[in-house]
Design a protein around this motif. Sequence first.
Motif, PDB file in Angstrom:
ATOM      1  N   PHE A 145     -40.686  40.497 -25.180  1.00 18.95           N
ATOM      2  CA  PHE A 145     -39.927  41.406 -24.500  1.00 18.95           C
ATOM      3  C   PHE A 145     -38.429  41.263 -24.510  1.00 18.95           C
ATOM      4  CE2 PHE A 145     -37.762  42.379 -20.325  1.00 18.95           C
ATOM      5  CZ  PHE A 145     -37.977  43.561 -20.343  1.00 18.95           C
ATOM      6  N   LYS A 146     -37.954  39.899 -24.394  1.00 17.79           N
ATOM      7  CA  LYS A 146     -36.590  39.734 -24.355  1.00 17.79           C
ATOM      8  C   LYS A 146     -36.079  39.935 -25.797  1.00 17.79           C
ATOM      9  CE  LYS A 146     -36.631  35.954 -20.953  1.00 17.79           C
ATOM     10  NZ  LYS A 146     -36.282  34.638 -20.559  1.00 17.79           N
ATOM     11  N   LEU A 147     -36.844  39.853 -26.895  1.00 18.83           N
ATOM     12  CA  LEU A 147     -36.500  39.951 -28.242  1.00 18.83           C
ATOM     13  C   LEU A 147     -36.217  41.530 -28.579  1.00 18.83           C
ATOM     14  CD1 LEU A 147     -35.826  38.376 -30.906  1.00 18.83           C
ATOM     15  CD2 LEU A 147     -38.137  38.770 -31.601  1.00 18.83           C
ATOM     16  N   LEU A 148     -36.934  42.207 -28.112  1.00 17.51           N
ATOM     17  CA  LEU A 148     -36.823  43.776 -28.129  1.00 17.51           C
ATOM     18  C   LEU A 148     -35.545  44.233 -27.345  1.00 17.51           C
ATOM     19  CD1 LEU A 148     -40.627  44.940 -27.325  1.00 17.51           C
ATOM     20  CD2 LEU A 148     -39.337  44.815 -29.569  1.00 17.51           C
ATOM     21  N   VAL A 149     -35.469  43.432 -26.264  1.00 21.22           N
ATOM     22  CA  VAL A 149     -34.077  44.088 -25.123  1.00 21.22           C
ATOM     23  C   VAL A 149     -33.075  43.523 -26.031  1.00 21.22           C
ATOM     24  CG1 VAL A 149     -32.835  43.353 -23.341  1.00 21.22           C
ATOM     25  CG2 VAL A 149     -35.393  43.679 -23.162  1.00 21.22           C
ATOM     26  N   ALA A 150     -32.902  42.317 -26.814  1.00 20.73           N
ATOM     27  CA  ALA A 150     -31.803  41.882 -27.622  1.00 20.73           C
ATOM     28  C   ALA A 150     -31.368  42.792 -28.660  1.00 20.73           C
ATOM     29  CB  ALA A 150     -32.165  40.554 -28.167  1.00 20.73           C
ATOM     30  N   VAL A 151     -32.506  43.379 -29.185  1.00 22.35           N
ATOM     31  CA  VAL A 151     -32.248  44.362 -30.474  1.00 22.35           C
ATOM     32  C   VAL A 151     -31.722  45.933 -30.065  1.00 22.35           C
ATOM     33  CG1 VAL A 151     -33.414  45.903 -32.137  1.00 22.35           C
ATOM     34  CG2 VAL A 151     -34.048  43.462 -31.990  1.00 22.35           C
ATOM     35  N   ALA A 152     -32.424  46.177 -28.702  1.00 22.88           N
ATOM     36  CA  ALA A 152     -31.888  47.418 -28.292  1.00 22.88           C
ATOM     37  C   ALA A 152     -30.693  47.248 -27.485  1.00 22.88           C
ATOM     38  CB  ALA A 152     -33.044  47.888 -27.073  1.00 22.88           C
ATOM     39  N   ASP A 153     -30.094  46.346 -27.105  1.00 24.09           N
ATOM     40  CA  ASP A 153     -28.671  46.126 -26.487  1.00 24.09           C
ATOM     41  C   ASP A 153     -27.687  46.053 -27.504  1.00 24.09           C
ATOM     42  OD1 ASP A 153     -28.273  43.482 -27.246  1.00 24.09           O
ATOM     43  OD2 ASP A 153     -28.735  42.892 -24.968  1.00 24.09           O
ATOM     44  N   THR A 154     -28.055  45.889 -28.636  1.00 23.28           N
ATOM     45  CA  THR A 154     -26.875  45.776 -29.660  1.00 23.28           C
ATOM     46  C   THR A 154     -25.911  46.810 -29.711  1.00 23.28           C
ATOM     47  OG1 THR A 154     -28.168  44.316 -31.026  1.00 23.28           O
ATOM     48  CG2 THR A 154     -26.471  45.256 -31.926  1.00 23.28           C
ATOM     49  N   PRO A 155     -26.207  48.217 -29.803  1.00 21.31           N
ATOM     50  CA  PRO A 155     -25.471  49.289 -29.689  1.00 21.31           C
ATOM     51  C   PRO A 155     -24.354  49.402 -28.515  1.00 21.31           C
ATOM     52  CG  PRO A 155     -27.452  50.058 -30.202  1.00 21.31           C
ATOM     53  CD  PRO A 155     -27.686  48.622 -29.894  1.00 21.31           C
ATOM     54  N   PHE A 156     -24.964  48.841 -27.332  1.00 21.49           N
ATOM     55  CA  PHE A 156     -24.401  48.652 -26.130  1.00 21.49           C
ATOM     56  C   PHE A 156     -23.324  47.687 -25.902  1.00 21.49           C
ATOM     57  CE2 PHE A 156     -28.293  50.705 -25.088  1.00 21.49           C
ATOM     58  CZ  PHE A 156     -28.095  52.029 -24.287  1.00 21.49           C
ATOM     59  N   VAL A 157     -23.451  46.704 -26.708  1.00 18.26           N
ATOM     60  CA  VAL A 157     -22.662  45.460 -26.961  1.00 18.26           C
ATOM     61  C   VAL A 157     -21.437  46.075 -27.961  1.00 18.26           C
ATOM     62  CG1 VAL A 157     -22.284  43.175 -28.065  1.00 18.26           C
ATOM     63  CG2 VAL A 157     -24.122  43.664 -26.707  1.00 18.26           C
ATOM     64  N   TYR A 158     -21.725  46.795 -28.848  1.00 20.07           N
ATOM     65  CA  TYR A 158     -20.670  47.362 -29.839  1.00 20.07           C
ATOM     66  C   TYR A 158     -19.785  48.371 -28.924  1.00 20.07           C
ATOM     67  CZ  TYR A 158     -21.941  45.807 -34.432  1.00 20.07           C
ATOM     68  OH  TYR A 158     -22.134  45.034 -35.699  1.00 20.07           O
ATOM     69  N   ALA A 159     -20.588  48.956 -28.117  1.00 15.53           N
ATOM     70  CA  ALA A 159     -19.752  50.263 -27.410  1.00 15.53           C
ATOM     71  C   ALA A 159     -18.801  49.522 -26.423  1.00 15.53           C
ATOM     72  CB  ALA A 159     -20.579  51.172 -26.486  1.00 15.53           C
ATOM     73  N   VAL A 160     -19.501  48.339 -25.646  1.00 13.18           N
ATOM     74  CA  VAL A 160     -18.545  47.970 -24.646  1.00 13.18           C
ATOM     75  C   VAL A 160     -17.290  47.186 -25.396  1.00 13.18           C
ATOM     76  CG1 VAL A 160     -18.494  45.795 -22.851  1.00 13.18           C
ATOM     77  CG2 VAL A 160     -20.303  47.557 -22.931  1.00 13.18           C
ATOM     78  N   VAL A 161     -17.505  46.327 -26.426  1.00 10.22           N
ATOM     79  CA  VAL A 161     -16.579  45.722 -27.130  1.00 10.22           C
ATOM     80  C   VAL A 161     -15.345  46.735 -27.643  1.00 10.22           C
ATOM     81  CG1 VAL A 161     -16.017  44.307 -29.285  1.00 10.22           C
ATOM     82  CG2 VAL A 161     -17.862  43.683 -27.621  1.00 10.22           C
ATOM     83  N   ALA A 162     -15.949  47.796 -28.188  1.00  9.77           N
ATOM     84  CA  ALA A 162     -15.043  48.668 -28.890  1.00  9.77           C
ATOM     85  C   ALA A 162     -14.278  49.282 -27.544  1.00  9.77           C
ATOM     86  CB  ALA A 162     -15.857  49.969 -29.363  1.00  9.77           C
ATOM     87  N   ALA A 163     -14.787  49.754 -26.566  1.00 11.20           N
ATOM     88  CA  ALA A 163     -14.043  50.586 -25.540  1.00 11.20           C
ATOM     89  C   ALA A 163     -12.907  49.606 -24.955  1.00 11.20           C
ATOM     90  CB  ALA A 163     -15.111  50.628 -24.553  1.00 11.20           C
ATOM     91  N   VAL A 164     -13.286  48.122 -24.812  1.00 11.34           N
ATOM     92  CA  VAL A 164     -12.469  47.167 -24.150  1.00 11.34           C
ATOM     93  C   VAL A 164     -11.066  47.057 -25.112  1.00 11.34           C
ATOM     94  CG1 VAL A 164     -11.787  45.051 -23.410  1.00 11.34           C
ATOM     95  CG2 VAL A 164     -14.200  45.877 -22.576  1.00 11.34           C
ATOM     96  N   ARG A 165     -11.454  46.981 -26.373  1.00 11.94           N
ATOM     97  CA  ARG A 165     -10.337  46.688 -27.366  1.00 11.94           C
ATOM     98  C   ARG A 165      -9.510  47.900 -27.648  1.00 11.94           C
ATOM     99  NH1 ARG A 165     -13.970  43.010 -31.967  1.00 11.94           N
ATOM    100  NH2 ARG A 165     -13.506  41.052 -30.839  1.00 11.94           N
ATOM    101  N   SER A 166     -10.324  49.083 -27.619  1.00 11.57           N
ATOM    102  CA  SER A 166      -9.137  50.314 -27.685  1.00 11.57           C
ATOM    103  C   SER A 166      -8.161  50.394 -26.462  1.00 11.57           C
ATOM    104  CB  SER A 166     -10.166  51.368 -27.875  1.00 11.57           C
ATOM    105  OG  SER A 166     -10.712  51.651 -26.759  1.00 11.57           O
ATOM    106  N   ARG A 167      -8.936  50.190 -25.408  1.00 15.45           N
ATOM    107  CA  ARG A 167      -8.112  50.010 -24.147  1.00 15.45           C
ATOM    108  C   ARG A 167      -6.841  49.127 -24.151  1.00 15.45           C
ATOM    109  NH1 ARG A 167      -8.751  52.131 -19.189  1.00 15.45           N
ATOM    110  NH2 ARG A 167      -7.595  51.003 -17.338  1.00 15.45           N
ATOM    111  N   LYS A 168      -7.175  47.759 -24.736  1.00 17.63           N
ATOM    112  CA  LYS A 168      -6.236  46.809 -24.772  1.00 17.63           C
ATOM    113  C   LYS A 168      -5.162  47.516 -25.735  1.00 17.63           C
ATOM    114  CE  LYS A 168      -8.687  42.623 -24.206  1.00 17.63           C
ATOM    115  NZ  LYS A 168      -9.098  41.304 -24.868  1.00 17.63           N
TER     116      LYS A 168
END
Length: 237
Positions: A203-226
């Motif tokens: 279950f956790k491994l599936l979540v780790a794969v599924a949340d990768t696009p959201f990690v990219y989205a959060v990182v991109a949003a914060v860096r663009s704001r900076k």
Amino acid sequence: MSEPRPALSPAQVGLIGLFVTAIVTAQLTASKLLQFGLPFELPVVGGALVLPGAALAYALTFFASDCYSELYGRKAATVVVNVGFAMNVVMLVLVWTTIEAPALPQTEPGQIDLAAFRNVLGSSTAIVVASLSAYVVSQNWDVFVFHWIREATDGKYLWLRNIGSTATSQLVDTVIFVFVGFYFLGSTPLSGAVALVAGQYLFKLLVAVADTPFVYAVVAAVRSRKTASATAYAGSE
């Protein structure tokens, strides 16, 4: 006279808040066992995934810590992990203090079922020991592996360090939590403990794969704001 330190950004506060909220929720929900049916049979787990209730909330902690590690560095992420551990202990002390405090008699109007209150909020000693042991090891391992992969790949492949760090740290967390809490200090047989490890880790491994696009989205949003803030500041000078 030293200049004041800059205030935490909304993104920092949000990620720290998410991390602490998820880890505290995981502690409170750890004792309930969940079962998710599968449309097929798997080795060890069979036709259903059986996992502790903490898995749902705990998966979010790795998402938050990976985002924080990527944006603010290993040292800052380690501080958040260790503060989260301390807040987990504080939560347990507050919960047990409330459980053991004198209560209005059970028969009085408005009083809840005191036995149910204890059973729901008062995780067993085995679960508490297992949860805290797994937490302090796996979360620090997650931060270490995340930055080891980052240095090894020269900062490339965020998806690799997100999945790689979470996959290994979740395995460490799952094995420690299940075997300490349910096998060594509990009454679950070895076969049941192995099934719990397999189900929870899958279950956790599936979540780790599924949340990768959201990690990219959060990182991109914060860096663009900076970047936008820095550009605006430079333009005002």
